[in-house]
Design an enzyme around this catalytic site. Sequence first.
Site, PDB file in Angstrom:
ATOM      1  N   HIS A  47     -26.991 -14.010 -17.808  1.00  0.00           N
ATOM      2  CA  HIS A  47     -25.778 -13.641 -17.250  1.00  0.00           C
ATOM      3  C   HIS A  47     -24.918 -14.590 -17.453  1.00  0.00           C
ATOM      4  O   HIS A  47     -24.668 -15.509 -16.635  1.00  0.00           O
ATOM      5  CB  HIS A  47     -26.075 -13.323 -15.601  1.00  0.00           C
ATOM      6  CG  HIS A  47     -24.992 -12.963 -15.067  1.00  0.00           C
ATOM      7  ND1 HIS A  47     -24.160 -11.767 -15.367  1.00  0.00           N
ATOM      8  CD2 HIS A  47     -24.285 -13.569 -14.046  1.00  0.00           C
ATOM      9  CE1 HIS A  47     -23.215 -11.889 -14.325  1.00  0.00           C
ATOM     10  NE2 HIS A  47     -22.929 -12.986 -13.625  1.00  0.00           N
ATOM     11  N   ARG A  65     -19.747 -23.806  -9.304  1.00  0.00           N
ATOM     12  CA  ARG A  65     -19.203 -24.789 -10.591  1.00  0.00           C
ATOM     13  C   ARG A  65     -17.881 -25.430 -10.346  1.00  0.00           C
ATOM     14  O   ARG A  65     -16.795 -24.604 -10.042  1.00  0.00           O
ATOM     15  CB  ARG A  65     -19.268 -24.257 -12.004  1.00  0.00           C
ATOM     16  CG  ARG A  65     -19.063 -25.196 -13.156  1.00  0.00           C
ATOM     17  CD  ARG A  65     -19.192 -24.434 -14.297  1.00  0.00           C
ATOM     18  NE  ARG A  65     -19.505 -25.345 -15.431  1.00  0.00           N
ATOM     19  CZ  ARG A  65     -19.663 -24.937 -16.675  1.00  0.00           C
ATOM     20  NH1 ARG A  65     -20.247 -23.812 -17.027  1.00  0.00           N
ATOM     21  NH2 ARG A  65     -19.605 -25.959 -17.604  1.00  0.00           N
ATOM     22  N   ARG A 125     -22.550 -27.894 -17.337  1.00  0.00           N
ATOM     23  CA  ARG A 125     -23.479 -27.057 -16.971  1.00  0.00           C
ATOM     24  C   ARG A 125     -24.716 -27.693 -16.661  1.00  0.00           C
ATOM     25  O   ARG A 125     -25.161 -27.251 -15.601  1.00  0.00           O
ATOM     26  CB  ARG A 125     -23.676 -26.003 -18.231  1.00  0.00           C
ATOM     27  CG  ARG A 125     -24.445 -24.802 -17.698  1.00  0.00           C
ATOM     28  CD  ARG A 125     -24.495 -23.979 -18.887  1.00  0.00           C
ATOM     29  NE  ARG A 125     -25.108 -22.820 -18.466  1.00  0.00           N
ATOM     30  CZ  ARG A 125     -24.749 -21.698 -17.788  1.00  0.00           C
ATOM     31  NH1 ARG A 125     -23.365 -21.694 -17.238  1.00  0.00           N
ATOM     32  NH2 ARG A 125     -25.404 -20.579 -17.668  1.00  0.00           N
ATOM     33  N   ASP A 146     -26.601 -18.618   6.032  1.00  0.00           N
ATOM     34  CA  ASP A 146     -25.359 -19.313   5.301  1.00  0.00           C
ATOM     35  C   ASP A 146     -25.312 -20.691   6.029  1.00  0.00           C
ATOM     36  O   ASP A 146     -26.452 -21.187   6.728  1.00  0.00           O
ATOM     37  CB  ASP A 146     -24.002 -18.746   5.548  1.00  0.00           C
ATOM     38  CG  ASP A 146     -23.477 -18.905   4.363  1.00  0.00           C
ATOM     39  OD1 ASP A 146     -23.159 -19.898   4.036  1.00  0.00           O
ATOM     40  OD2 ASP A 146     -22.768 -17.838   4.006  1.00  0.00           O
ATOM     41  N   GLN A 204     -35.714 -23.239  -1.775  1.00  0.00           N
ATOM     42  CA  GLN A 204     -35.921 -21.927  -1.504  1.00  0.00           C
ATOM     43  C   GLN A 204     -37.250 -21.331  -1.808  1.00  0.00           C
ATOM     44  O   GLN A 204     -38.000 -20.293  -1.062  1.00  0.00           O
ATOM     45  CB  GLN A 204     -34.661 -21.071  -1.558  1.00  0.00           C
ATOM     46  CG  GLN A 204     -33.397 -21.713  -0.786  1.00  0.00           C
ATOM     47  CD  GLN A 204     -32.081 -20.799  -0.947  1.00  0.00           C
ATOM     48  OE1 GLN A 204     -31.992 -19.973  -2.049  1.00  0.00           O
ATOM     49  NE2 GLN A 204     -31.421 -21.044  -0.078  1.00  0.00           N
ATOM     50  N   GLY A 256     -20.229 -14.729   2.709  1.00  0.00           N
ATOM     51  CA  GLY A 256     -19.030 -14.720   1.566  1.00  0.00           C
ATOM     52  C   GLY A 256     -18.607 -13.310   1.334  1.00  0.00           C
ATOM     53  O   GLY A 256     -19.015 -12.180   1.902  1.00  0.00           O
ATOM     54  N   ASP A 288     -23.172  -6.233 -15.160  1.00  0.00           N
ATOM     55  CA  ASP A 288     -22.913  -6.318 -16.768  1.00  0.00           C
ATOM     56  C   ASP A 288     -23.269  -4.859 -17.171  1.00  0.00           C
ATOM     57  O   ASP A 288     -22.527  -4.174 -18.044  1.00  0.00           O
ATOM     58  CB  ASP A 288     -23.559  -7.426 -17.463  1.00  0.00           C
ATOM     59  CG  ASP A 288     -23.302  -8.659 -16.682  1.00  0.00           C
ATOM     60  OD1 ASP A 288     -21.894  -9.286 -16.444  1.00  0.00           O
ATOM     61  OD2 ASP A 288     -24.369  -9.317 -16.318  1.00  0.00           O
TER      62      ASP A 288
END
Length: 337
Positions: free
Chosen positions: A183, A88, A94, A38, A108, A10, A155
């Site tokens: 986050h 999303r 959510r 990936d 994972q 990506g 951030d």
Amino acid sequence: MRVCVTGAAGQIGYALLPHICSGRTFGPSTKIILHLLDIPRAQQALMGVKMELEDCGFDLLEEVVVTSDANVAFTGIDACIMLGAFPRGPGMERKDLLAKNCNIFKEQGRLLNEVASKNVKVVVVGNPANTNALVAQQCAPSIPKENFTALTRLDHNRAQSQIAMRLKVPSSAVENCTIWGNHSSTQYPDVSNSVVATAQGKQKVGDVIQNPGYLHGEFIKVVQQRGAAIINARKLSSAMSAAKAISDHMHDWVVGSNGKTVSMAVPSDGSYGIEKGLIYSFPVVCSAGKYTIVQNLKVDQFSRKMMDETMNELKQERDTALAFLNKDADTIARSKL
């Protein structure tokens, strides 16, 4: 170092890999073996990335492993940068996003537990990053809990830059910014303990920017919504700045932050009244491959409210994610009866 990057085909992976291979991330003398993971349909693009890495001729890059098999990707790794996550989609709630990612990070985490170095350092970038890191941690009991972190350095860098631009000083002149919590849009960018280097010496940011309305309003909203603003402007995500932040996060964790306070989402030890065990962003100082939460910072009433709000969101996310994990465990147990 063996370094795994998931979702490596990506945009963020493409921007991040030169940081890793040039020595900026893990130090200028650390040889790198890259494990790039990936999904199967991204393997052709991933091979192209490998070809470009070869063409760059990085002195530190010894080998590149390209795979869609997480078992291969995680075997023997010393660091894992988890970019890959289920995105999303339109109309997705959510809790649905948490359910999808719970399955990914459960598997994972299990594989990291089985085949990675027992001191592997993990940073989760794919959202919801804090809770994805918690899920992976819960499924990797033989790896120290403190080795699972999530990225809030982007951030942090944004907050520092916003203050620097307002004061017309270099970003490096601003110190001790803190991102508290998740986050997400509830994160709390806090400069109440920050200082800025001026001609008169180091001064508190609040004394130089004598505008509480800005510091408690516009500043926070700009940092919280910066990612969306970049997507709106360039129609693509903030890959360049995310890659820089990931490199900063791992560099400071592994090499050290040289006494600087930085922001990392790490397992709470109960500091500042944050529920123990949550992956929550704190101010930390890094040295000798470890981070330490900075203690005894002043927390005023406004900060307490903001810190609790983002903690409560993380508690809700944790409870939802653990419910999915427990449901899966119950299903497996019944299937064995």
